[in-house]
Motif scaffolding. Structure first.
Motif, PDB file in Angstrom:
ATOM      1  N   MET A   1      -7.256  -9.864  -2.649  1.00 35.63           N
ATOM      2  CA  MET A   1      -5.931 -10.272  -3.075  1.00 35.63           C
ATOM      3  C   MET A   1      -4.917  -9.137  -2.982  1.00 35.63           C
ATOM      4  SD  MET A   1      -5.672 -13.277  -3.489  1.00 35.63           S
ATOM      5  CE  MET A   1      -5.930 -14.804  -4.234  1.00 35.63           C
ATOM      6  N   GLU A   2      -5.406  -7.933  -3.084  1.00 33.64           N
ATOM      7  CA  GLU A   2      -4.502  -6.783  -2.988  1.00 33.64           C
ATOM      8  C   GLU A   2      -3.838  -6.725  -1.613  1.00 33.64           C
ATOM      9  OE1 GLU A   2      -2.518  -3.607  -4.625  1.00 33.64           O
ATOM     10  OE2 GLU A   2      -3.963  -4.880  -5.653  1.00 33.64           O
ATOM     11  N   TYR A   3      -4.546  -7.181  -0.579  1.00 33.11           N
ATOM     12  CA  TYR A   3      -4.000  -7.173   0.775  1.00 33.11           C
ATOM     13  C   TYR A   3      -2.804  -8.117   0.886  1.00 33.11           C
ATOM     14  CZ  TYR A   3      -8.235  -4.711   2.099  1.00 33.11           C
ATOM     15  OH  TYR A   3      -9.245  -3.796   2.198  1.00 33.11           O
ATOM     16  N   ILE A   4      -2.896  -9.251   0.229  1.00 26.99           N
ATOM     17  CA  ILE A   4      -1.787 -10.213   0.259  1.00 26.99           C
ATOM     18  C   ILE A   4      -0.563  -9.620  -0.429  1.00 26.99           C
ATOM     19  CG2 ILE A   4      -1.010 -12.480  -0.560  1.00 26.99           C
ATOM     20  CD1 ILE A   4      -3.922 -13.428  -0.162  1.00 26.99           C
ATOM     21  N   LYS A   5      -0.785  -8.980  -1.556  1.00 30.31           N
ATOM     22  CA  LYS A   5       0.318  -8.326  -2.273  1.00 30.31           C
ATOM     23  C   LYS A   5       0.955  -7.248  -1.392  1.00 30.31           C
ATOM     24  CE  LYS A   5       1.295  -5.525  -6.307  1.00 30.31           C
ATOM     25  NZ  LYS A   5       0.704  -4.720  -7.381  1.00 30.31           N
ATOM     26  N   ASP A   6       0.116  -6.427  -0.768  1.00 30.67           N
ATOM     27  CA  ASP A   6       0.619  -5.370   0.120  1.00 30.67           C
ATOM     28  C   ASP A   6       1.435  -5.951   1.270  1.00 30.67           C
ATOM     29  OD1 ASP A   6      -0.618  -3.493  -1.454  1.00 30.67           O
ATOM     30  OD2 ASP A   6      -2.319  -3.175  -0.095  1.00 30.67           O
ATOM     31  N   PHE A   8       3.208  -8.714   1.346  1.00 26.61           N
ATOM     32  CA  PHE A   8       4.512  -9.181   0.893  1.00 26.61           C
ATOM     33  C   PHE A   8       5.384  -8.071   0.309  1.00 26.61           C
ATOM     34  CE2 PHE A   8       2.302 -13.261   1.151  1.00 26.61           C
ATOM     35  CZ  PHE A   8       3.239 -13.961   1.890  1.00 26.61           C
ATOM     36  N   LEU A   9       4.820  -6.910   0.108  1.00 25.37           N
ATOM     37  CA  LEU A   9       5.604  -5.760  -0.349  1.00 25.37           C
ATOM     38  C   LEU A   9       5.890  -4.774   0.791  1.00 25.37           C
ATOM     39  CD1 LEU A   9       3.924  -5.071  -3.808  1.00 25.37           C
ATOM     40  CD2 LEU A   9       6.106  -6.219  -3.338  1.00 25.37           C
TER      41      LEU A   9
END
Length: 154
Positions: A1-6, A8-9
């Motif tokens: 999930m951290e990859y998805i956040k990264d 979109f940031l």
């Protein structure tokens, strides 16, 4: 999930996508001067004012310059690709549109007595004038700097 956040940031990527989206959105309204109508279909159109190609690549290049610095090889790659894309937008693609206008007109004249044989389906609005490219480029720079200021990248 951290990859998805990264994802979109990602300041550089989001700047480029916003540059494209805002330019395409503005195309709905920029035809108002000549047609006195708002054309929602222009949001998906190639060509027109402002150049979304220029807006996208200049937002990408500007954000890369802000994030990585002007001496970065990433900035150099973005800058070169931007020059190629913008040159193509008002060079080859603009001339393609001009040729399509002539071909469509010739086709209409040749088959004027036989309307069922008319095929004037060539897209005429595929490129940009130098002014449209310039406005797209300025929009891309403003979008990247504005978004960078909002998210604290500057």
């Amino acid at each position: 999930m951290e990859y998805i956040k990264d994802f979109f940031l990602n300041y550089v990527l989001i700047s480029a996508v916003l540059g494209w989206f805002i330019a395409q959105f503005l195309k709905i309204f920029t035809s108002w001067g000549s047609t006195k109508k708002i054309h929602i279909k222009n949001m998906l159109a190639n060509g027109g004012m402002p150049s979304s190609h220029s807006s996208t690549v200049l937002a990408l290049t500007t954000a890369c310059a802000v994030q990585e610095g002007l001496s970065s090889p990433y900035f150099a790659i973005c800058a070169v690709v931007s020059m190629i894309v913008m040159n193509d937008a008002f060079g080859v693609r603009y001339e393609t549109g001009e040729q399509a206008k002539i071909i469509n007109r010739i086709t209409k004249e040749l088959f004027s007595g036989k309307p069922e044989e008319i095929n004037t389906g060539l897209k005429e609005l595929v490129g940009h004038t130098p002014f449209q490219v310039l406005m797209g480029a300025l929009l891309g720079i403003v979008v990247a700097l504005g978004y960078g200021w909002i998210v604290g990248a500057l």
